[in-house]
Design an enzyme around this catalytic site. Structure first.
Site, PDB file in Angstrom:
ATOM      1  N   ASP A  67       0.842  -1.197   0.000  1.00  0.00           N
ATOM      2  CA  ASP A  67       0.000   0.000   0.000  1.00  0.00           C
ATOM      3  C   ASP A  67       0.875   1.244   0.000  1.00  0.00           C
ATOM      4  O   ASP A  67       2.094   1.157   0.152  1.00  0.00           O
ATOM      5  CB  ASP A  67      -0.968  -0.016   1.196  1.00  0.00           C
ATOM      6  CG  ASP A  67      -0.291  -0.353   2.522  1.00  0.00           C
ATOM      7  OD1 ASP A  67       0.954  -0.397   2.573  1.00  0.00           O
ATOM      8  OD2 ASP A  67      -0.999  -0.557   3.520  1.00  0.00           O
ATOM      9  N   ASP A 136      -7.860  -1.262  14.043  1.00  0.00           N
ATOM     10  CA  ASP A 136      -9.264  -1.344  13.619  1.00  0.00           C
ATOM     11  C   ASP A 136      -9.523  -2.564  12.723  1.00  0.00           C
ATOM     12  O   ASP A 136     -10.574  -2.666  12.109  1.00  0.00           O
ATOM     13  CB  ASP A 136      -9.689  -0.046  12.903  1.00  0.00           C
ATOM     14  CG  ASP A 136      -8.916   0.212  11.612  1.00  0.00           C
ATOM     15  OD1 ASP A 136      -8.054  -0.617  11.239  1.00  0.00           O
ATOM     16  OD2 ASP A 136      -9.183   1.242  10.961  1.00  0.00           O
ATOM     17  N   HIS A 138      -7.773  -3.406  10.004  1.00  0.00           N
ATOM     18  CA  HIS A 138      -7.430  -3.285   8.576  1.00  0.00           C
ATOM     19  C   HIS A 138      -6.235  -4.140   8.195  1.00  0.00           C
ATOM     20  O   HIS A 138      -5.341  -4.375   9.004  1.00  0.00           O
ATOM     21  CB  HIS A 138      -7.249  -1.824   8.147  1.00  0.00           C
ATOM     22  CG  HIS A 138      -6.014  -1.118   8.617  1.00  0.00           C
ATOM     23  ND1 HIS A 138      -6.046   0.163   9.125  1.00  0.00           N
ATOM     24  CD2 HIS A 138      -4.712  -1.476   8.629  1.00  0.00           C
ATOM     25  CE1 HIS A 138      -4.815   0.544   9.421  1.00  0.00           C
ATOM     26  NE2 HIS A 138      -3.986  -0.429   9.138  1.00  0.00           N
ATOM     27  N   GLU A 143      -9.703  -0.386   5.078  1.00  0.00           N
ATOM     28  CA  GLU A 143     -10.353  -0.005   6.328  1.00  0.00           C
ATOM     29  C   GLU A 143     -11.680  -0.758   6.493  1.00  0.00           C
ATOM     30  O   GLU A 143     -12.158  -1.384   5.549  1.00  0.00           O
ATOM     31  CB  GLU A 143     -10.591   1.511   6.327  1.00  0.00           C
ATOM     32  CG  GLU A 143      -9.289   2.340   6.328  1.00  0.00           C
ATOM     33  CD  GLU A 143      -8.552   2.343   7.677  1.00  0.00           C
ATOM     34  OE1 GLU A 143      -8.636   1.339   8.423  1.00  0.00           O
ATOM     35  OE2 GLU A 143      -7.877   3.333   7.972  1.00  0.00           O
TER      36      GLU A 143
HETATM   37  C1  GLP Z   1      -0.442   0.539   8.622  1.00  0.00           C
HETATM   38  C2  GLP Z   1      -0.238  -0.228   7.295  1.00  0.00           C
HETATM   39  C3  GLP Z   1      -0.486  -1.692   7.461  1.00  0.00           C
HETATM   40  C4  GLP Z   1       0.105  -2.145   8.774  1.00  0.00           C
HETATM   41  C5  GLP Z   1      -0.681  -1.550   9.912  1.00  0.00           C
HETATM   42  C6  GLP Z   1      -0.095  -1.830  11.281  1.00  0.00           C
HETATM   43  O1  GLP Z   1      -1.287   1.615   8.547  1.00  0.00           O
HETATM   44  N1  GLP Z   1      -0.961   0.269   6.177  1.00  0.00           N
HETATM   45  O2  GLP Z   1       0.045  -2.414   6.352  1.00  0.00           O
HETATM   46  O3  GLP Z   1       0.024  -3.536   8.877  1.00  0.00           O
HETATM   47  O4  GLP Z   1      -0.942  -0.195   9.719  1.00  0.00           O
HETATM   48  O5  GLP Z   1       1.076  -1.103  11.500  1.00  0.00           O
HETATM   49  P1  GLP Z   1       2.050  -1.410  12.715  1.00  0.00           P
HETATM   50  O6  GLP Z   1       2.767  -2.654  12.347  1.00  0.00           O
HETATM   51  O7  GLP Z   1       3.002  -0.240  12.770  1.00  0.00           O
HETATM   52  O8  GLP Z   1       1.224  -1.553  13.918  1.00  0.00           O
END
Ligand code: GLP
Length: 261
Positions: A67, A136, A138, A143
């Site tokens: 992403d 949340d 995702h 989302e």
């Molecule tokens: C981000 C990314 C995701 C990631 C998630 C968790 O916003 N778009 O791909 O898995 O949130 O992030 P973290 O590993 O820093 O908790």
């Protein structure tokens, strides 16, 4: 879905790096779906150690981005392209010629999304897609209430995600873009093996909903239940709300060694 409960993030990183290394050993030109965030860092560190030790050769492997923020210049330190270059590709000694990702700077955002989705298909699809999970629920930037059949497209972030990600922008929520390009849930489900890592107590609710809740767009991570080969790797804290934790431990402890994850 297989759930592996590991003692800590480092052990999770080692386990997953081992699976990536095994895959590349079997298929040197494998396409690995790579991700940003704090969670995957132990995976990249463990894989880079294996590269340095000469136990895995990533010179033919290919890497694909999950992403991207819309509107950040490509060389912005927090564009996901920059983050992946810094935290994943460079430590592995991989150049941008082995990397594909969506163009978050494109004027025609939907055309950029379509073209990236096509590029993934033309590249043969990801052999192994790494995933994290948002608080949340995702996956990628899909989302809550994202279509479970979605392909790569633009999404609007929830305020919760912008708050969570503000730490990467000096704590300034206003600096976090509202829009993103993300592989859709359908795109993610096209990968041959999905490997989700979640660590920390703040992920426990999302993990429980994704693994043990109903398949529902309100928790995008629950779409993993539709895939035939999913490995969810969680530390004790992220596993703390799983009702079936005892069974997951039992199944993994008694797994035939040849099977891998
Ligand atoms: C981000 C990314 C995701 C990631 C998630 C968790 O916003 N778009 O791909 O898995 O949130 O992030 P973290 O590993 O820093 O908790």
């Amino acid at each position: 879905m297989e759930v592996v409960i590991v003692p800590d993030a480092k052990a999770g990183g080692e386990l997953i790096a081992g699976a990536v290394a095994d895959l590349i050993g079997r298929k040197p030109e494998a396409l690995i779906g790579v991700i940003t965030g704090s969670t995957p860092l132990p995976i990249y560190q463990a894989l880079a150690e294996r590269v340095r030790a000469g136990s895995v050769d990533v010179s033919k492997a290919r890497f694909a981005q999950l992403d991207e923020y819309v509107g950040l210049p490509a060389d912005h330190p927090e564009s996901y392209r920059s983050v992946l270059r810094r935290e994943c590709l460079e430590p592995l000694g991989v150049g941008l010629d082995a990397f594909i990702g969506p163009d978050g700077t494109a004027t025609d955002v939907q055309a950029a999304a379509d073209s990236y989705d096509r590029a993934l298909v033309e590249a043969g699809g990801a052999d192994l897609q790494l995933l994290g999970i948002g608080t949340d629920g995702h996956i990628g930037f899909n989302e809550p209430c994202s279509s479970l059949a979605s392909r790569t497209r633009i999404k609007t972030l929830t305020e919760q995600t912008r708050v969570d990600n503000a730490r990467f922008f000096g704590g300034d929520i206003d600096a976090v873009p509202h829009h993103v390009l993300t592989q859709g849930i359908g795109t993610i489900l096209s990968a041959r093996h999905l490997v989700l890592l979640a660590t920390g107590e703040q992920k426990a609710d999302a993990v429980a909903a994704a693994v043990e809740g109903p398949v529902a767009a309100v928790c995008p991570g629950s779409a993993l239940q539709l895939h035939p080969h999913v490995t969810v790797v969680v530390d004790e804290a992220a596993a703390s709300k799983l009702k079936l934790a005892g069974y997951f431990r039992h199944a993994y402890d008694n797994k035939p060694e040849w099977q891998g994850i």
